[in-house]
Design a protein around this motif. Structure first.
Motif, PDB file in Angstrom:
ATOM      1  N   VAL A 188     -71.644   8.418 152.846  1.00 31.84           N
ATOM      2  CA  VAL A 188     -71.211   7.141 153.417  1.00 31.84           C
ATOM      3  C   VAL A 188     -72.382   6.517 154.172  1.00 31.84           C
ATOM      4  O   VAL A 188     -73.292   7.204 154.641  1.00 31.84           O
ATOM      5  N   LEU A 189     -72.338   5.188 154.313  1.00 30.24           N
ATOM      6  CA  LEU A 189     -73.375   4.449 155.036  1.00 30.24           C
ATOM      7  C   LEU A 189     -72.845   3.894 156.354  1.00 30.24           C
ATOM      8  O   LEU A 189     -73.554   3.135 157.027  1.00 30.24           O
ATOM      9  N   TRP A 190     -71.638   4.284 156.727  1.00 31.01           N
ATOM     10  CA  TRP A 190     -71.040   3.779 157.955  1.00 31.01           C
ATOM     11  C   TRP A 190     -71.942   4.069 159.146  1.00 31.01           C
ATOM     12  O   TRP A 190     -72.413   5.189 159.357  1.00 31.01           O
ATOM     13  N   GLY A 191     -72.210   3.030 159.948  1.00 34.31           N
ATOM     14  CA  GLY A 191     -73.022   3.190 161.136  1.00 34.31           C
ATOM     15  C   GLY A 191     -74.512   3.228 160.907  1.00 34.31           C
ATOM     16  O   GLY A 191     -75.290   3.244 161.867  1.00 34.31           O
ATOM     17  N   ARG A 192     -74.950   3.226 159.655  1.00 32.90           N
ATOM     18  CA  ARG A 192     -76.380   3.256 159.347  1.00 32.90           C
ATOM     19  C   ARG A 192     -76.929   1.830 159.258  1.00 32.90           C
ATOM     20  O   ARG A 192     -76.221   0.896 158.867  1.00 32.90           O
ATOM     21  N   THR A 193     -78.193   1.687 159.591  1.00 33.11           N
ATOM     22  CA  THR A 193     -78.859   0.391 159.486  1.00 33.11           C
ATOM     23  C   THR A 193     -79.685   0.366 158.205  1.00 33.11           C
ATOM     24  O   THR A 193     -80.567   1.213 158.007  1.00 33.11           O
ATOM     25  N   VAL A 194     -79.373  -0.592 157.353  1.00 34.37           N
ATOM     26  CA  VAL A 194     -80.035  -0.702 156.049  1.00 34.37           C
ATOM     27  C   VAL A 194     -80.851  -1.994 156.007  1.00 34.37           C
ATOM     28  O   VAL A 194     -80.325  -3.079 156.254  1.00 34.37           O
ATOM     29  N   ILE A 243     -89.315  -6.330 157.263  1.00 34.21           N
ATOM     30  CA  ILE A 243     -88.392  -5.200 157.184  1.00 34.21           C
ATOM     31  C   ILE A 243     -89.057  -3.909 157.651  1.00 34.21           C
ATOM     32  O   ILE A 243     -88.463  -3.108 158.381  1.00 34.21           O
ATOM     33  N   LEU A 244     -90.287  -3.678 157.237  1.00 32.95           N
ATOM     34  CA  LEU A 244     -90.951  -2.429 157.581  1.00 32.95           C
ATOM     35  C   LEU A 244     -91.236  -2.320 159.071  1.00 32.95           C
ATOM     36  O   LEU A 244     -91.500  -1.221 159.578  1.00 32.95           O
ATOM     37  N   ILE A 248     -84.900   1.129 161.009  1.00 31.51           N
ATOM     38  CA  ILE A 248     -83.857   1.199 159.988  1.00 31.51           C
ATOM     39  C   ILE A 248     -83.679   2.645 159.533  1.00 31.51           C
ATOM     40  O   ILE A 248     -84.590   3.467 159.637  1.00 31.51           O
ATOM     41  N   ASP A 249     -82.497   2.926 159.017  1.00 31.07           N
ATOM     42  CA  ASP A 249     -82.209   4.247 158.449  1.00 31.07           C
ATOM     43  C   ASP A 249     -82.505   4.284 156.953  1.00 31.07           C
ATOM     44  O   ASP A 249     -82.872   5.334 156.409  1.00 31.07           O
ATOM     45  N   THR A 264     -98.642   0.992 153.706  1.00 30.15           N
ATOM     46  CA  THR A 264     -97.373   0.550 154.286  1.00 30.15           C
ATOM     47  C   THR A 264     -96.431   1.699 154.627  1.00 30.15           C
ATOM     48  O   THR A 264     -95.594   1.577 155.522  1.00 30.15           O
ATOM     49  N   VAL A 265     -96.553   2.823 153.940  1.00 30.92           N
ATOM     50  CA  VAL A 265     -95.646   3.952 154.190  1.00 30.92           C
ATOM     51  C   VAL A 265     -95.661   4.410 155.650  1.00 30.92           C
ATOM     52  O   VAL A 265     -94.593   4.699 156.211  1.00 30.92           O
ATOM     53  N   PRO A 266     -96.822   4.488 156.313  1.00 35.64           N
ATOM     54  CA  PRO A 266     -96.807   4.917 157.715  1.00 35.64           C
ATOM     55  C   PRO A 266     -95.996   4.011 158.643  1.00 35.64           C
ATOM     56  O   PRO A 266     -95.583   4.445 159.722  1.00 35.64           O
ATOM     57  N   ARG A 267     -95.719   2.766 158.235  1.00 36.64           N
ATOM     58  CA  ARG A 267     -94.933   1.850 159.050  1.00 36.64           C
ATOM     59  C   ARG A 267     -93.433   2.071 158.873  1.00 36.64           C
ATOM     60  O   ARG A 267     -92.633   1.550 159.645  1.00 36.64           O
ATOM     61  N   LEU A 268     -93.071   2.844 157.877  1.00 36.81           N
ATOM     62  CA  LEU A 268     -91.668   3.002 157.509  1.00 36.81           C
ATOM     63  C   LEU A 268     -90.946   3.919 158.485  1.00 36.81           C
ATOM     64  O   LEU A 268     -91.384   5.034 158.754  1.00 36.81           O
ATOM     65  N   THR A 269     -89.824   3.444 159.018  1.00 38.52           N
ATOM     66  CA  THR A 269     -89.008   4.262 159.930  1.00 38.52           C
ATOM     67  C   THR A 269     -87.801   4.872 159.229  1.00 38.52           C
ATOM     68  O   THR A 269     -87.109   5.709 159.816  1.00 38.52           O
ATOM     69  N   ALA A 270     -87.522   4.464 158.018  1.00 38.59           N
ATOM     70  CA  ALA A 270     -86.323   4.905 157.305  1.00 38.59           C
ATOM     71  C   ALA A 270     -86.425   6.348 156.847  1.00 38.59           C
ATOM     72  O   ALA A 270     -87.510   6.870 156.574  1.00 38.59           O
ATOM     73  N   SER A 271     -85.260   6.997 156.719  1.00 42.92           N
ATOM     74  CA  SER A 271     -85.175   8.347 156.159  1.00 42.92           C
ATOM     75  C   SER A 271     -84.950   8.320 154.657  1.00 42.92           C
ATOM     76  O   SER A 271     -85.176   9.320 153.972  1.00 42.92           O
TER      77      SER A 271
END
Length: 366
Positions: A188-194, A243-244, A248-249, A264-271
């Motif tokens: 589920v994506l409930w509560g996640r930031t996309v 966005i980057l 974000i999750d 750009t990958v080092p700027r990414l906070t997403a899992s």
């Protein structure tokens, strides 16, 4: 109409021709690349047929103002190869192809040009089948279909299956659920930031599914008009131009490819990285970089296969329920890929490629 086997105005350097390009994939040559120029309509198009091992090569036609012909050719070669793998892992009887029309669709697209392009497709005798892509829509495919039978994704009024955006978005959503189950233990994506980058015909439909699942959405697009439309439709989403740069999750690239680079990958906070865009990684090394940073990347050609499954079903006369069921099975495909990635200590991209290549190898030996 002029049909040639090489670009009519390209310098004879390796970077600008099909053979010996620096961005080519070793050992995976294209079967055929053809160029077309129609002086009467201004059409300039390239079709790449990567493989017909599993069936006729199917891929969308991208109408885009490329800065030069070399850039257009690069897109054709990369995207058509991706379609081969997408068809193989989706289990459909199709090969991989892709086409581009060079130009600004807002300025140069005309019915006459689209019909000329349809005649161009027809000269290939069914080796290539066109669907829609960036810059082309269902109405355009109807016009192209006036000149060739080798086109899918046309409107229901002329017997097609209509806009493939919703099914593509559904496939991405199912891939995201599978990734969430792997990373967070629940699908589920409930509560996640996309963060959704690109809010066109697929990105906007994905936003609808994410919101229904309880996710918080941050959206970005280079076109202000597209952002305005999506905000009007979904007033609860947030807008950003980077966005980057957001916390974000999940990062869901749904625009043009190549957004993820070693820079750009080092700027990414997403899992999790999972979206509808093709060729999201600038190079295969970026996949290893994501893996080493514990960022789960779902291979783009797996996640965005919903549209392909829809038009494959259209060719076979499948029902809407059959198509939807096959698209929802993308969840199971992604789980299998991620399980293999973990078991063999390889990246998800390597796991997906090995599954696709096994099917291609079996077909060659049959």
């Amino acid at each position: 109409m002029t049909l040639t086997t090489d670009a009519p105005d390209v310098a004879t350097t390796d970077d600008n021709t099909v053979f010996g390009r620096a961005d080519a994939i070793p050992g995976l040559p294209h079967e055929q690349v053809v160029f077309c120029e129609d002086a009467a309509t201004g059409l300039r198009a390239i079709i790449g047929i990567h493989s017909t091992v599993l069936g006729p090569a199917l891929g969308g036609t991208r109408f885009y103002p490329y800065p030069d012909q070399s850039s257009a050719l690069t897109d054709v070669l990369r995207l058509s190869r991706g379609m081969t793998y997408k068809a193989a892992i989706a289990g459909v009887a199709l090969g991989g192809g892709k086409a581009v029309i060079i130009g600004d669709p807002e300025q140069t697209k005309t019915p006459e040009l689209l019909r000329a392009y349809g005649r161009f497709i027809d000269t290939l005798g069914g080796r290539y089948i066109s669907a829609g892509d960036v810059g082309t829509n269902t109405d355009d495919l109807d016009v192209i279909g006036e000149a060739t039978d080798h086109v899918v994704g046309r409107s229901t009024a002329v017997g097609g299956s209509g806009n493939s955006g919703p099914m593509t978005a559904l496939g991405v959503y199912q891939a995201l659920r599978a990734a969430a189950a792997t990373v967070w233990g629940k699908p589920v994506l409930w509560g996640r930031t996309v963060g959704v980058e690109g809010v066109g015909k697929v990105g906007s439909e994905l936003i609808s599914l994410l919101l229904a699942d309880g996710a918080r959405v941050i959206a970005a697009d280079v076109h202000d008009a597209s952002l305005a439309r999506v905000v009007e439709r979904f007033p609860d989403i947030s807008i950003t131009h980077d966005i980057l740069g957001e916390r974000i999750d999940v990062y869901a690239p749904c625009a043009m490819g190549g957004a993820l680079t070693t820079g750009t990958v080092p700027r990414l906070t997403a899992s999790i990285v999972c979206g509808a865009a093709n060729n999201q990684l600038w190079t295969p090394e970026v996949g290893r970089q994501l893996h080493d940073r514990d960022v789960l990347w779902v291979p783009d050609y797996v996640a965005n296969a919903g549209g392909l499954i829809q038009v494959a079903g259209e060719r076979e006369g499948a029902t809407t329920d059959w198509i939807r069921d096959r698209v929802e099975r993308i969840y199971d495909t992604v789980i299998a890929i991620l399980d293999r990635s973990k078991a063999e200590s390889i990246t998800p991209g390597q796991a997906a490629d090995s599954i696709a290549e096994a099917r291609l190898s079996s077909a060659r030996l049959a």
